[in-house]
Design a protein around this motif. Structure first.
Motif, PDB file in Angstrom:
ATOM      1  N   THR A 120       4.620 -24.048  68.275  1.00  0.00           N
ATOM      2  CA  THR A 120       5.141 -22.689  68.292  1.00  0.00           C
ATOM      3  C   THR A 120       6.225 -22.539  67.238  1.00  0.00           C
ATOM      4  N   ILE A 121       6.492 -21.309  66.883  1.00  0.00           N
ATOM      5  CA  ILE A 121       7.598 -20.985  65.974  1.00  0.00           C
ATOM      6  C   ILE A 121       8.688 -20.370  66.848  1.00  0.00           C
ATOM      7  N   PRO A 122       9.848 -21.018  66.933  1.00  0.00           N
ATOM      8  CA  PRO A 122      10.916 -20.465  67.774  1.00  0.00           C
ATOM      9  C   PRO A 122      11.303 -19.057  67.320  1.00  0.00           C
ATOM     10  N   PHE A 130       5.791 -13.168  65.297  1.00  0.00           N
ATOM     11  CA  PHE A 130       6.085 -12.847  63.904  1.00  0.00           C
ATOM     12  C   PHE A 130       4.804 -12.346  63.242  1.00  0.00           C
ATOM     13  N   ASN A 131       4.941 -11.645  62.126  1.00  0.00           N
ATOM     14  CA  ASN A 131       3.796 -11.293  61.301  1.00  0.00           C
ATOM     15  C   ASN A 131       3.104 -12.591  60.882  1.00  0.00           C
ATOM     16  N   ILE A 132       1.793 -12.589  60.854  1.00  0.00           N
ATOM     17  CA  ILE A 132       1.052 -13.825  60.560  1.00  0.00           C
ATOM     18  C   ILE A 132       1.375 -14.387  59.177  1.00  0.00           C
ATOM     19  N   ALA A 137       4.037 -18.748  56.201  1.00  0.00           N
ATOM     20  CA  ALA A 137       5.074 -19.156  55.241  1.00  0.00           C
ATOM     21  C   ALA A 137       6.082 -20.113  55.875  1.00  0.00           C
ATOM     22  N   PHE A 138       6.508 -19.821  57.106  1.00  0.00           N
ATOM     23  CA  PHE A 138       7.442 -20.721  57.800  1.00  0.00           C
ATOM     24  C   PHE A 138       6.865 -22.132  57.873  1.00  0.00           C
ATOM     25  N   VAL A 139       5.633 -22.224  58.366  1.00  0.00           N
ATOM     26  CA  VAL A 139       5.044 -23.530  58.648  1.00  0.00           C
ATOM     27  C   VAL A 139       4.684 -24.273  57.363  1.00  0.00           C
ATOM     28  N   LYS A 144       5.548 -28.629  53.657  1.00  0.00           N
ATOM     29  CA  LYS A 144       5.733 -29.058  52.259  1.00  0.00           C
ATOM     30  C   LYS A 144       7.066 -29.794  52.086  1.00  0.00           C
ATOM     31  N   ARG A 145       8.118 -29.330  52.773  1.00  0.00           N
ATOM     32  CA  ARG A 145       9.419 -30.005  52.704  1.00  0.00           C
ATOM     33  C   ARG A 145       9.296 -31.441  53.211  1.00  0.00           C
TER      34      ARG A 145
END
Length: 151
Positions: A120-122, A130-132, A137-139, A144-145
């Protein structure tokens, strides 16, 4: 290379933005039918701008067709607002599969039951999701980081 999977995307602008994100992050986009639009939709092209020609994209008629070609099912991560584990707690690797559901309903119970890894995204309790394109982009950014820090 990360694999971004959209299961039954409904909004062409979102898919176009995600396609552009995939080009920019050198990720592969996997689209699973049915779509809520035709692939040559003018809004999809506008959102993807002139980057769409550079996109590494594959289409599948259904989840079973897509699942059949995954070499390691343990590296598939489904995003769900109902998951208990945050994507920030996950250890991502190059080649991982990041799976997102349709804008209106997310991933179906049937798809969720086919894979064990749900993330999940907190977010604040004031919103449902959130918008998909933002979620992708978050994930991707976190994955990548992590991958870059291991090099």
């Amino acid at each position: 290379m990360l694999n971004i999977v959209l299961v039954e995307p409904e909004i062409p602008n979102n898919t176009g933005n995600i396609g552009r994100l995939c080009v920019g992050t050198e990720s592969r986009l996997h689209l699973i039918h049915p779509f809520g639009f035709v692939i040559n939709d003018k809004n999809l092209k506008r959102s993807g701008l002139d980057y769409w020609v550079h996109l590494d994209v594959a289409e599948y008629q259904n989840v079973a067709e897509w699942k059949a070609q995954i070499p390691d099912l343990s590296r598939v991560f489904l995003m769900s607002s109902h998951a208990q584990r945050s994507y920030l707690e996950n250890d991502f690797q190059d080649g991982d599969w990041l799976v997102f559901g349709k804008e209106s309903k997310g991933l179906s119970e049937g798809v969720l039951n086919e894979f064990p890894n749900h993330l999940t995204i907190p977010m604040s309790s004031l919103i449902r999701s959130f918008n998909i394109a933002n979620s992708v982009a978050f994930v991707i950014g976190e994955a990548k980081r992590q991958i870059a820090s291991k090099l």
